[in-house]
Motif scaffolding. Structure first.
Motif, short mmCIF file in Angstrom:
data_model
loop_
_atom_site.label_atom_id
_atom_site.label_comp_id
_atom_site.label_asym_id
_atom_site.label_seq_id
_atom_site.Cartn_x
_atom_site.Cartn_y
_atom_site.Cartn_z
N LYS A 246 -4.00 6.44 14.31
CA LYS A 246 -5.37 6.44 13.79
C LYS A 246 -5.45 5.73 12.44
CE LYS A 246 -9.22 9.61 12.81
NZ LYS A 246 -9.64 11.04 12.78
N VAL A 247 -4.48 5.97 11.60
CA VAL A 247 -4.45 5.33 10.28
C VAL A 247 -4.34 3.82 10.42
CG1 VAL A 247 -3.13 5.06 8.15
CG2 VAL A 247 -3.53 7.35 9.07
N LEU A 248 -3.42 3.36 11.27
CA LEU A 248 -3.22 1.92 11.45
C LEU A 248 -4.47 1.25 12.00
CD1 LEU A 248 0.43 1.77 12.85
CD2 LEU A 248 -0.38 0.85 10.67
N ILE A 249 -5.09 1.86 13.01
CA ILE A 249 -6.30 1.27 13.59
C ILE A 249 -7.41 1.20 12.54
CG2 ILE A 249 -8.14 1.62 15.28
CD1 ILE A 249 -6.05 2.74 17.18
N SER A 250 -7.57 2.26 11.75
CA SER A 250 -8.60 2.27 10.72
C SER A 250 -8.33 1.21 9.65
CB SER A 250 -8.71 3.65 10.08
OG SER A 250 -7.52 3.99 9.37
N VAL A 251 -7.06 1.00 9.31
CA VAL A 251 -6.70 -0.02 8.31
C VAL A 251 -7.07 -1.41 8.80
CG1 VAL A 251 -4.74 -1.22 7.27
CG2 VAL A 251 -4.90 1.26 7.09
N TYR A 252 -6.72 -1.72 10.05
CA TYR A 252 -7.03 -3.05 10.58
C TYR A 252 -8.53 -3.25 10.77
CZ TYR A 252 -2.15 -4.37 11.32
OH TYR A 252 -0.83 -4.73 11.12
N MET A 253 -9.24 -2.18 11.15
CA MET A 253 -10.70 -2.29 11.28
C MET A 253 -11.35 -2.54 9.93
SD MET A 253 -11.67 0.67 14.09
CE MET A 253 -13.43 0.30 13.96
N LEU A 254 -10.91 -1.80 8.91
CA LEU A 254 -11.45 -2.01 7.56
C LEU A 254 -11.10 -3.40 7.06
CD1 LEU A 254 -12.91 -0.96 5.10
CD2 LEU A 254 -10.78 0.13 4.34
N SER A 255 -9.90 -3.86 7.37
CA SER A 255 -9.51 -5.22 6.99
C SER A 255 -10.44 -6.24 7.64
CB SER A 255 -8.06 -5.48 7.41
OG SER A 255 -7.70 -6.83 7.21
N GLY A 256 -10.74 -6.05 8.93
CA GLY A 256 -11.65 -6.97 9.61
C GLY A 256 -13.05 -6.95 9.01
N LEU A 257 -13.53 -5.74 8.65
CA LEU A 257 -14.85 -5.63 8.03
C LEU A 257 -14.88 -6.35 6.69
CD1 LEU A 257 -17.71 -4.43 7.90
CD2 LEU A 257 -16.70 -2.34 6.94
N ILE A 258 -13.84 -6.18 5.88
CA ILE A 258 -13.78 -6.85 4.59
C ILE A 258 -13.75 -8.37 4.77
CG2 ILE A 258 -12.36 -7.21 2.53
CD1 ILE A 258 -11.49 -4.28 2.78
N CYS A 259 -13.02 -8.84 5.78
CA CYS A 259 -12.98 -10.28 6.07
C CYS A 259 -14.37 -10.79 6.45
CB CYS A 259 -11.99 -10.57 7.18
SG CYS A 259 -10.26 -10.39 6.70
N ALA A 260 -15.12 -9.96 7.18
CA ALA A 260 -16.48 -10.35 7.55
C ALA A 260 -17.36 -10.48 6.31
CB ALA A 260 -17.07 -9.33 8.53
N PHE A 261 -17.21 -9.55 5.37
CA PHE A 261 -17.93 -9.67 4.10
C PHE A 261 -17.50 -10.95 3.36
CE2 PHE A 261 -19.15 -5.14 4.39
CZ PHE A 261 -20.45 -5.24 3.93
N ALA A 262 -16.21 -11.27 3.45
CA ALA A 262 -15.72 -12.52 2.85
C ALA A 262 -16.39 -13.73 3.51
CB ALA A 262 -14.20 -12.61 2.98
N GLY A 263 -16.62 -13.64 4.83
CA GLY A 263 -17.33 -14.72 5.52
C GLY A 263 -18.75 -14.88 5.01
N TRP A 264 -19.41 -13.75 4.75
CA TRP A 264 -20.75 -13.79 4.17
C TRP A 264 -20.71 -14.41 2.78
CZ3 TRP A 264 -24.13 -8.75 3.29
CH2 TRP A 264 -25.43 -9.15 2.94
N ALA A 265 -19.73 -14.01 1.99
CA ALA A 265 -19.58 -14.58 0.64
C ALA A 265 -19.22 -16.06 0.71
CB ALA A 265 -18.51 -13.81 -0.13
N LEU A 266 -18.48 -16.45 1.75
CA LEU A 266 -18.10 -17.86 1.91
C LEU A 266 -19.34 -18.73 2.11
CD1 LEU A 266 -15.80 -19.97 2.26
CD2 LEU A 266 -15.84 -19.42 4.71
#
Length: 353
Positions: A246-266
Motif C-alpha cells: 500500500k505504501v509503495l502504490i501510494s508513493v508512485y501515485m503521488l509521484s505521478g500526481l506531482i508530475c502532472a502538476f509539473a506538466g501544468w507548470a511546464l
C-alpha cells in the motif's frame, strides 16, 4: 578507567539525569560524519552556500541582484517539482525513469481535452492530473504487487508513455497565443508578479510550498515514517506491521500526481503545449536528488536536500553563463558533483549509530 567514586560523583551532581557512559573521544572527522548522517541535507546546503559565495565574488552585483537570484528559482521550477516526485520514489529504494514522460503526457492531455474536445480548461487540467496519477498507479502496482524491479517497470513505462504522447498528440503543438486567448488557466503557473526587484512566478511558489508540505509529511506523519521504513528495510517494515504494498502504490501515485502538476507548470513556463518538451526531466530530476543527498539505496535523505540540489544546478548554470563560459563546463561540473555526492553518501553510510 573510571572508578566507582567517579560514577557516584556523577550521580550526585545530576540526580535527575539518566547516566551516560563515555563513548570515547571522537575526532573532528567522526563528529562531522555523524552530523552528516543525522542531517543529510547539510551537505547540499554547504555546497549551495559555497557556490553562491564564489559566483558572488566573481560576478558581484550582476549575480547578487534580486532579478538574477529569482531567475535561478524560475529556471529550476519545473525540475524542482519533478525532483520532489523522484525523491519520494528513491526514498523507497526505487527509481522512476518515467517522471518526465508522465509530466509531458499530462500537459498534452490538459491541452487536448481543452482544445480538441472543447472542455472547460478546469476540466482539462483535472483530466491531466488524473492521467498522471493513473500512470503512477500502474507503476506502483507493478512494483508492489507483481514484484517487478522499479528500474525495469519505469523504463518500460517511459517508452510506453512517450510513444502514447506522440501518437495521441499527433506531434502537434498548441500555440501559446491560442492558449492565452482561449484557456489562460493552462498558463496559470507561468504568471509573474514582482516583489521589489525580484520577479516570481506562481510555479515557483508552488514548488516551494510543495517542498515544505512534503518535508512536513515525511517527517511528522505515520505515512512518511512508513516511506522511510520501506526504503531502509522492506522486510523489517513488513514484520513490524507496515503494509508495504500500500505504501509503495501510494508513493508512485503521488509521484505521478506531482508530475502532472509539473506538466501544468511546464505549460506556464514555455507558454505552449508541446509533446517534445521536457526531454531531459528524468536525468535532471535524478541529478537534483543525488546532489541533494538522498541515498540511492533508500531510507535516508530529505526533500529539502533535493530542493538544495536543484538550486545548486541552477546556480552553476546561471553563474557560468554570466561568466561567459562554454555550456559544456556546466555539464562537466554537474557530473563531478554527482560523483562526489555518491562518494559522500557511501562515506556517510559507514558511520555507526
Amino acid at each position: 578507567m573510571s572508578t566507582p567514586q567517579s560514577y557516584e560523583a556523577a550521580a550526585a551532581s545530576s540526580p535527575d539525569q539518566v547516566a551516560e557512559f563515555d563513548q570515547g573521544h571522537q575526532s573532528f572527522i567522526q563528529r562531522l560524519q555523524h552530523a552528516l548522517h543525522v542531517t543529510p541535507s547539510l551537505v547540499p546546503l554547504i555546497v549551495l552556500i559555497l557556490s553562491v559565495v564564489i559566483f558572488g565574488l566573481l560576478l558581484g552585483s550582476k549575480f547578487f541582484s534580486p532579478f538574477a537570484l529569482t531567475l535561478i528559482l524560475q529556471q529550476v521550477g519545473i525540475v524542482g517539482i519533478v525532483a520532489c516526485a523522484q525523491s519520494l520514489v528513491i526514498l523507497t529504494a526505487g527509481i522512476d525513469l518515467s517522471v518526465g514522460a508522465i509530466m509531458v503526457l499530462s500537459s498534452v492531455v490538459m491541452g487536448q481535452f481543452t482544445f480538441r474536445y472543447g472542455l472547460p480548461p478546469a476540466i482539462g487540467v483535472t483530466c491531466g492530473l488524473i492521467c498522471g496519477t493513473a500512470c503512477g498507479f500502474v507503476n506502483g502496482w507493478l512494483v508492489a504487487r507483481m514484484k517487478l524491479p522499479p528500474f525495469i517497470v519505469t523504463l518500460g513505462m517511459w517508452q510506453i508513455v512517450l510513444a502514447g504522447n506522440f501518437l495521441y498528440s499527433a506531434n502537434e503543438t498548441i500555440r501559446s497565443q491560442d492558449i492565452a486567448a482561449e484557456a489562460p488557466l493552462l498558463q496559470f503557473f507561468g504568471e509573474k508578479f514582482k516583489i521589489g526587484g525580484a520577479v516570481f512566478t506562481y510555479g515557483v511558489i508552488f514548488m516551494v510550498l510543495l517542498v515544505v508540505f512534503l518535508a512536513y509529511v515525511l517527517r511528522h506523519t505515520a505515512w512518511g515514517r512508513h516511506v522511510y521504513a520501506v526504503g531502509d528495510d522492506k522486510d523489517a517494515a513488513e514484520l513490524s506491521g507496515v503494509n508495504t504494498d500500500k505504501v509503495l502504490i501510494s508513493v508512485y501515485m503521488l509521484s505521478g500526481l506531482i508530475c502532472a502538476f509539473a506538466g501544468w507548470a511546464l505549460i506556464g513556463r514555455i507558454g505552449s503545449v508541446s509533446p517534445t518538451s521536457g526531454q531531459l526531466a528524468n536525468i535532471e530530476s535524478i541529478t537534483a536528488v543525488v546532489i541533494g543527498g538522498i541515498s540511492l539505496f533508500g531510507g535516508r535523505g530529505s526533500v529539502l536536500g533535493t530542493f538544495f540540489g536543484a538550486l545548486i544546478v541552477g546556480v552553476f548554470t546561471l553563474g557560468l553563463r554570466l561568466l561567459g563560459a562554454d555550456a559544456q563546463w556546466t555539464y562537466l561540473l554537474i557530473g563531478a558533483l554527482i560523483i562526489a555526492a555518491v562518494a559522500v553518501d557511501q562515506w556517510i553510510r559507514k558511520v555507526s549509530v
